[in-house]
Design an enzyme around this catalytic site. Structure first.
Site, mmCIF file in Angstrom:
data_model
loop_
_atom_site.group_PDB
_atom_site.id
_atom_site.type_symbol
_atom_site.label_atom_id
_atom_site.label_comp_id
_atom_site.label_asym_id
_atom_site.label_seq_id
_atom_site.Cartn_x
_atom_site.Cartn_y
_atom_site.Cartn_z
ATOM 1 N N ASP A 56 40.741 35.179 41.536
ATOM 2 C CA ASP A 56 39.853 35.151 42.512
ATOM 3 C C ASP A 56 39.262 33.954 42.596
ATOM 4 O OD1 ASP A 56 40.967 38.261 42.992
ATOM 5 O OD2 ASP A 56 38.057 39.211 42.511
ATOM 6 N N HIS B 168 45.257 35.151 35.533
ATOM 7 C CA HIS B 168 46.113 35.949 35.352
ATOM 8 C C HIS B 168 47.923 34.797 35.796
ATOM 9 C CE1 HIS B 168 44.809 39.814 35.930
ATOM 10 N NE2 HIS B 168 44.328 39.312 36.191
ATOM 11 N N SER C 267 34.301 28.033 36.510
ATOM 12 C CA SER C 267 35.396 27.883 36.047
ATOM 13 C C SER C 267 36.179 27.879 37.362
ATOM 14 C CB SER C 267 36.581 28.695 34.384
ATOM 15 O OG SER C 267 34.853 29.021 34.311
#
Length: 324
Positions: free
Chosen positions: A143, A198, A285
């Site tokens: 996201d 992911h 991040s």
């Protein structure tokens, strides 16, 4: 009655302290708001930045900049703050944070958290982030907000005329040659985002990342506008996913101010698109994907928005490109 003249040395010292104080409290020039495109609606919105005043001060005030250089970018500061976010007492920050940044907690696998980091690294229900099924499509690894470049060598990066230095970023000249004319997608995760990342494609990979030591500058645009080379100054680690469809895909995780650590959770050497790779502890991040030349056709909306200097929101698992 006689008066002692002030010691000249102390007069200078007090003058310096007074000057530093005046500079420290001097108002920071107003910064342009961070605008982005909400992909689902196409609307341009303004980001509610976590710690905005603090970031403005660090990157646009002379005393703040000195503090950044001496203290804030150092690992010890980030480590101390990360440890604080692991303490049970930090759980008191969760509900105010959820309210302030409108975090949808209903999609999390758990609802009660032992610490702020426990909340920050929360897992989501599988149905909350469906993975694009097409084997010729690349899934967003996280996201966040995207900047995308079809040819990294010929694209402006945050600042007009500034080019991304792949060689410095990877700290490996030979490896960088593979990607110098390739495509790059940058995913910026703000503190309110889901902070697990992911695999964007299926393939084979090493069971461990290559780590590059560095600093802990903020990756927020407020900082990047002043210091665009942050990505190859910060701590980062990378791995290569060998895909039959997309070639050798480089996936890089970049640390930032107050990111306690990057934790890799995957095991084995064969990975599936959408499978969890790891997570960031507290802080904003970045994940960066690098593709070899002519291996991916990035979705048009992402390229168009990026050419205008606008990031685009994405959710983990949704399509961001297809095989070229």
């Amino acid at each position: 009655m006689t008066f002692k003249r002030p010691n000249k040395k102390w007069t200078i010292v007090w003058f310096i302290f007074a000057l530093i104080f005046v500079l420290a409290v001097f108002p920071v020039p107003a910064q342009k708001p961070i605008k982005y495109v909400e992909r689902a609606t196409g609307q341009i919105k303004i980001e509610n930045v976590y710690g905005e005043k603090w970031l403005d001060w660090l990157y646009h005030n002379p005393v703040g900049e000195a503090s950044l250089w001496i203290i804030a970018k150092r690992k010890i500061v980030t480590s101390i703050y990360g440890d604080m976010m692991d303490k049970q007492s930090s759980a008191a920050k969760i509900q105010p944070f959820i309210k302030e940044y409108d975090v949808d907690i209903s999609i999390a696998q758990q609802q009660n958290f032992k610490s702020f980091n426990n909340f920050f690294t929360r897992k989501l229900k599988p149905e909350a982030r469906p993975i694009v099924a097409d084997s010729l499509a690349v899934a967003s690894p996280a996201d966040g907000k995207i900047l995308a470049y079809s040819n990294v060598k010929n694209s402006d990066f945050y600042i007009k005329g500034f080019r991304f230095n792949v060689q410095s970023f990877l700290s490996n000249p030979e490896l960088a040659k593979k990607y110098k004319d390739g495509s790059m997608i940058v995913f910026r995760l703000a503190p309110p985002d889901y902070h697990r990342y992911h695999f964007p494609v299926s393939g084979a990979t090493s069971s461990s990342n290559t780590k590059i030591e560095g600093d802990y500058y903020s990756v927020n645009p407020l900082a990047l506008r002043k210091k665009a080379e942050i990505f190859w100054l910060n701590k980062r680690e990378y791995g290569v996913i060998k895909s039959l469809v997309f070639g050798d895909v480089m996936m890089v995780e970049v640390g930032a101010t107050m990111v306690g650590s990057m934790v890799q959770t995957y095991t084995g050497t064969t990975v599936k698109k959408g499978e969890e790779k790891g997570y960031f502890k507290f802080g904003g991040s970045t994940v960066v994907l690098l593709f070899e030349k002519d291996k991916i056709k990035i979705d048009d909306d992402l390229l168009i928005n990026s050419s205008k200097g606008l990031e685009t929101t994405v959710k983990m698992g949704e399509q961001i490109g297809v095989k070229k």
